[in-house]
Design a protein around this motif. Sequence first.
Motif, mmCIF file in Angstrom:
data_model
loop_
_atom_site.group_PDB
_atom_site.id
_atom_site.type_symbol
_atom_site.label_atom_id
_atom_site.label_comp_id
_atom_site.label_asym_id
_atom_site.label_seq_id
_atom_site.Cartn_x
_atom_site.Cartn_y
_atom_site.Cartn_z
ATOM 1 N N VAL A 12 0.704 -1.172 0.022
ATOM 2 C CA VAL A 12 0.103 0.002 0.081
ATOM 3 C C VAL A 12 0.852 1.320 0.248
ATOM 4 N N SER A 15 0.095 8.376 1.932
ATOM 5 C CA SER A 15 0.388 9.986 1.840
ATOM 6 C C SER A 15 0.168 10.681 3.191
ATOM 7 N N GLN A 30 -3.360 9.050 4.754
ATOM 8 C CA GLN A 30 -4.283 8.133 3.929
ATOM 9 C C GLN A 30 -3.637 7.056 3.397
ATOM 10 N N TYR A 32 -3.589 3.921 0.697
ATOM 11 C CA TYR A 32 -4.332 3.611 -0.745
ATOM 12 C C TYR A 32 -3.432 2.417 -1.118
ATOM 13 N N ASP A 34 -3.541 1.866 -4.476
ATOM 14 C CA ASP A 34 -2.550 2.168 -5.775
ATOM 15 C C ASP A 34 -1.639 3.372 -5.525
ATOM 16 N N CYS A 37 -3.306 7.059 -5.881
ATOM 17 C CA CYS A 37 -4.082 7.667 -4.757
ATOM 18 C C CYS A 37 -5.357 7.511 -5.297
ATOM 19 N N GLN A 38 -6.002 6.545 -5.994
ATOM 20 C CA GLN A 38 -7.502 6.590 -6.351
ATOM 21 C C GLN A 38 -8.254 5.528 -5.603
ATOM 22 N N ILE A 39 -7.654 4.836 -4.677
ATOM 23 C CA ILE A 39 -8.381 3.683 -4.051
ATOM 24 C C ILE A 39 -8.024 3.752 -2.635
ATOM 25 N N GLU A 40 -8.657 4.635 -1.887
ATOM 26 C CA GLU A 40 -8.224 4.921 -0.236
ATOM 27 C C GLU A 40 -8.992 3.796 0.466
ATOM 28 N N ASP A 43 -7.460 5.635 6.757
ATOM 29 C CA ASP A 43 -6.849 6.883 7.211
ATOM 30 C C ASP A 43 -6.483 6.907 8.872
ATOM 31 N N ASN A 75 -12.311 -2.991 -5.079
ATOM 32 C CA ASN A 75 -11.112 -2.242 -5.017
ATOM 33 C C ASN A 75 -9.720 -2.789 -5.503
ATOM 34 N N ARG A 77 -7.005 -3.288 -8.666
ATOM 35 C CA ARG A 77 -6.664 -2.260 -9.572
ATOM 36 C C ARG A 77 -7.222 -2.783 -11.060
#
Length: 77
Positions: A12, A15, A30, A32, A34, A37-40, A43, A75, A77
């Motif tokens: 994972v 960020s 957060q 992710y 990917d 940073c498209q699939i959170e 957090d 979720n 990719r």
Amino acid sequence: MIKCTSKNGVEVWVSRCYDCEPNLGGFFCQVYLDEDCQIEIDDFVVPAEVVDANEDEQVIIDYVAEVECEITPNNQR
């Protein structure tokens, strides 16, 4: 961006940005699935005293190492 491995071996990316009250000086992180940073998936916060001690990156790695990431068809990719 910090690349980490979850408890069940999923890679994972985390960020981080400076957090605001009540964690002023800490980080809001957060997680992710990917690098883009498209699939959170999660957090969390890193307290300011950890950032001040320059231990924040290890705290992030340790946090993620205890998380089990569930990967489902929704979720992946």
